[in-house]
Design a protein around this motif. Structure first.
Motif: not given
Length: 92
Positions: A51-54, A59-60, A86-89, A91
């Protein structure tokens, strides 16, 4: 959830909308839930959901990739021109 189950669940949500049994927002939530469940339940150990964040533009966004670096590249490919930071983590 396999692909056929995911498609059936999306089809059920759309049918409820068409019949007036569900509001658009409810259908969106159901479809998003199906997609997220499908994306996080890969049987193939070489792929995982990230999931992309930032930045709000990412987002999402969820992508399937073998690692975080590849996931970052896949998210970045979705943008033309300037790519937001952005970062990714995972999910999970």
């Amino acid at each position: 959830m396999d692909r056929i189950s995911a498609l059936r669940n999306v089809e059920d949500a759309l049918a409820d909308f068409e019949e007036g049994d569900a509001a658009l927002g409810d259908v969106e939530d159901r479809v998003l839930g199906v997609l997220r469940t499908y994306a996080t339940e890969f049987e193939d150990e070489s792929a995982a959901a990230f999931r992309a964040t930032g930045d709000p533009a990412v987002e999402g966004v969820v992508v399937a990739a073998p690692n975080a670096e590849a996931a970052h590249e896949r998210v970045a490919e979705r943008f033309e021109g300037a790519v937001p930071e952005f970062d990714v983590e995972r999910a999970d």
